[in-house]
Motif scaffolding. Structure first.
Motif, PDB file in Angstrom:
ATOM      1  N   GLU A  56      95.961  19.565 114.823  1.00  0.00           N
ATOM      2  CA  GLU A  56      95.475  18.921 116.036  1.00  0.00           C
ATOM      3  C   GLU A  56      94.583  17.712 115.773  1.00  0.00           C
ATOM      4  O   GLU A  56      94.600  16.742 116.530  1.00  0.00           O
ATOM      5  N   ALA A  57      93.786  17.768 114.701  1.00  0.00           N
ATOM      6  CA  ALA A  57      92.881  16.650 114.410  1.00  0.00           C
ATOM      7  C   ALA A  57      93.615  15.442 113.850  1.00  0.00           C
ATOM      8  O   ALA A  57      93.011  14.380 113.679  1.00  0.00           O
ATOM      9  N   GLY A  58      94.914  15.593 113.534  1.00  0.00           N
ATOM     10  CA  GLY A  58      95.697  14.424 113.173  1.00  0.00           C
ATOM     11  C   GLY A  58      96.367  14.420 111.819  1.00  0.00           C
ATOM     12  O   GLY A  58      97.131  13.502 111.515  1.00  0.00           O
ATOM     13  N   ALA A  59      96.103  15.418 110.973  1.00  0.00           N
ATOM     14  CA  ALA A  59      96.751  15.460 109.665  1.00  0.00           C
ATOM     15  C   ALA A  59      98.194  15.938 109.807  1.00  0.00           C
ATOM     16  O   ALA A  59      98.472  16.903 110.508  1.00  0.00           O
ATOM     17  N   GLY A  67      92.800  25.431  99.410  1.00  0.00           N
ATOM     18  CA  GLY A  67      92.080  26.466 100.135  1.00  0.00           C
ATOM     19  C   GLY A  67      92.442  26.461 101.601  1.00  0.00           C
ATOM     20  O   GLY A  67      92.864  25.446 102.164  1.00  0.00           O
ATOM     21  N   LEU A  68      92.286  27.612 102.242  1.00  0.00           N
ATOM     22  CA  LEU A  68      92.673  27.773 103.638  1.00  0.00           C
ATOM     23  C   LEU A  68      91.741  26.996 104.563  1.00  0.00           C
ATOM     24  O   LEU A  68      90.525  27.166 104.505  1.00  0.00           O
ATOM     25  N   PRO A  69      92.277  26.137 105.437  1.00  0.00           N
ATOM     26  CA  PRO A  69      91.414  25.463 106.417  1.00  0.00           C
ATOM     27  C   PRO A  69      90.770  26.476 107.356  1.00  0.00           C
ATOM     28  O   PRO A  69      91.400  27.470 107.737  1.00  0.00           O
ATOM     29  N   LEU A  70      89.536  26.234 107.740  1.00  0.00           N
ATOM     30  CA  LEU A  70      88.838  27.137 108.651  1.00  0.00           C
ATOM     31  C   LEU A  70      89.072  26.764 110.109  1.00  0.00           C
ATOM     32  O   LEU A  70      88.738  27.519 111.006  1.00  0.00           O
ATOM     33  N   SER A  71      89.619  25.594 110.340  1.00  0.00           N
ATOM     34  CA  SER A  71      89.967  25.158 111.694  1.00  0.00           C
ATOM     35  C   SER A  71      90.982  24.038 111.568  1.00  0.00           C
ATOM     36  O   SER A  71      91.246  23.537 110.468  1.00  0.00           O
ATOM     37  N   VAL A  72      91.537  23.620 112.706  1.00  0.00           N
ATOM     38  CA  VAL A  72      92.518  22.535 112.677  1.00  0.00           C
ATOM     39  C   VAL A  72      91.861  21.189 112.422  1.00  0.00           C
ATOM     40  O   VAL A  72      92.554  20.192 112.217  1.00  0.00           O
ATOM     41  N   CYS A  74      89.368  21.016 109.962  1.00  0.00           N
ATOM     42  CA  CYS A  74      88.781  21.163 108.636  1.00  0.00           C
ATOM     43  C   CYS A  74      89.339  20.087 107.696  1.00  0.00           C
ATOM     44  O   CYS A  74      90.523  19.736 107.773  1.00  0.00           O
ATOM     45  N   SER A  75      88.489  19.578 106.811  1.00  0.00           N
ATOM     46  CA  SER A  75      88.933  18.520 105.896  1.00  0.00           C
ATOM     47  C   SER A  75      90.070  18.978 104.986  1.00  0.00           C
ATOM     48  O   SER A  75      90.851  18.158 104.487  1.00  0.00           O
TER      49      SER A  75
END
Length: 267
Positions: A56-59, A67-72, A74-75
């Motif tokens: 959602e943030a654009g990636a 490592g697992l992203p903690l949110s959509v 997350c860097s």
């Protein structure tokens, strides 16, 4: 390695495995936060390395190897991404028909695949005073409206599978009538699969009603129906879903979510 991984798994691990196996290689998948991200990562590491995740943030097109992203947002969602253009660009992809699947969750679902992730109770008091305030749509409603198909992942309980939602957050097949989504201006085809802690479900092509396709390990057609608040259609070829493999459980526990951010270690 111990045989325990082959025989012991939690309900969350089971639905992650079922969700991952549902995804096809070389598809563009718009990912929601939490279990959908775990399932997408598992699919990338097993049978579908060519999956292109959209966050959602654009990636877009990330490889979830840092490592697992903690949110959509997350860097870590940007690791080795094809591009990073922002929220508007991500949703534009879906609106233009480039997202094969939207992968989302919800608190309530009805027989036509409509989802509630906004509120429980409160009527007739109104929207401002719910008995329980939920996280809300985020990008889920946009994903359900615009992605070509949606895959829903959630806990299977009678109170969650209900005839009437407390609130319609993300549209499925609306009232189930022919052309309902098109009349509402929605561009995606609608729900494809519902992956739960008890079953894998789809939707009848004519009535748009939810249909039982497979029971998860330890479940039967009767036990799934008993935990559903409306009558399910049952596919004549309903099958038993294969349990997780030793390698799938190892990947979840040791490589994807070793700290248990989203996957609980105990049933």
């Amino acid at each position: 390695m111990s045989n325990e991984f082959a025989v012991q798994f939690t309900p969350q691990e089971m639905i992650v495995v079922a969700g991952a196996r549902t995804l096809e290689n070389n598809k563009v998948v718009f990912a929601g936060t939490g279990l959908p991200m775990v399932a997408i990562t598992l699919a990338q590491l097993t049978h579908a390395p060519g999956i292109i995740p959209v966050f959602e943030a654009g990636a877009v097109g990330s490889l979830l190897t840092r490592g697992l992203p903690l949110s959509v947002g997350c860097s870590r969602t940007t690791s080795k991404a094809m591009y990073l253009q922002g929220l508007n660009s991500a949703f534009e992809l879906a609106q233009r028909g480039y997202c094969d699947y939207g992968f989302i969750g919800g608190a309530e679902i009805d027989m036509y695949g409509n989802l509630n992730s906004t509120m429980i109770g409160a009527f007739p008091e109104g929207y401002q005073k719910p008995a329980l305030r939920l996280p809300g749509s985020g990008g889920a409603s946009d994903m359900a409206s615009s992605c070509e198909r949606t895959i829903i992942i959630m806990v299977h309980e009678k109170r969650r599978f209900t005839e009437k939602l407390n609130y319609l957050t993300s549209p499925g097949y609306l009232d189930g009538s022919s052309g309902a989504r098109q009349r509402a201006g929605l561009v995606g085809q609608g729900p494809y699969r519902v992956i739960t802690t008890r079953a894998v479900l789809g939707f009848d092509e004519e009535t748009r009603r939810m249909k039982l396709l497979a029971t998860l390990p330890g479940e039967t057609v009767s036990s799934v129906q008993e935990n559903t608040g409306f009558e399910l259609l049952v596919d004549p070829n309903v099958r038993e879903f294969e349990p997780p493999t030793q390698e799938e459980i190892r990947l979840i526990r040791e490589e994807i979510d070793p700290h248990g951010y989203f996957i609980k270690r105990k049933a």
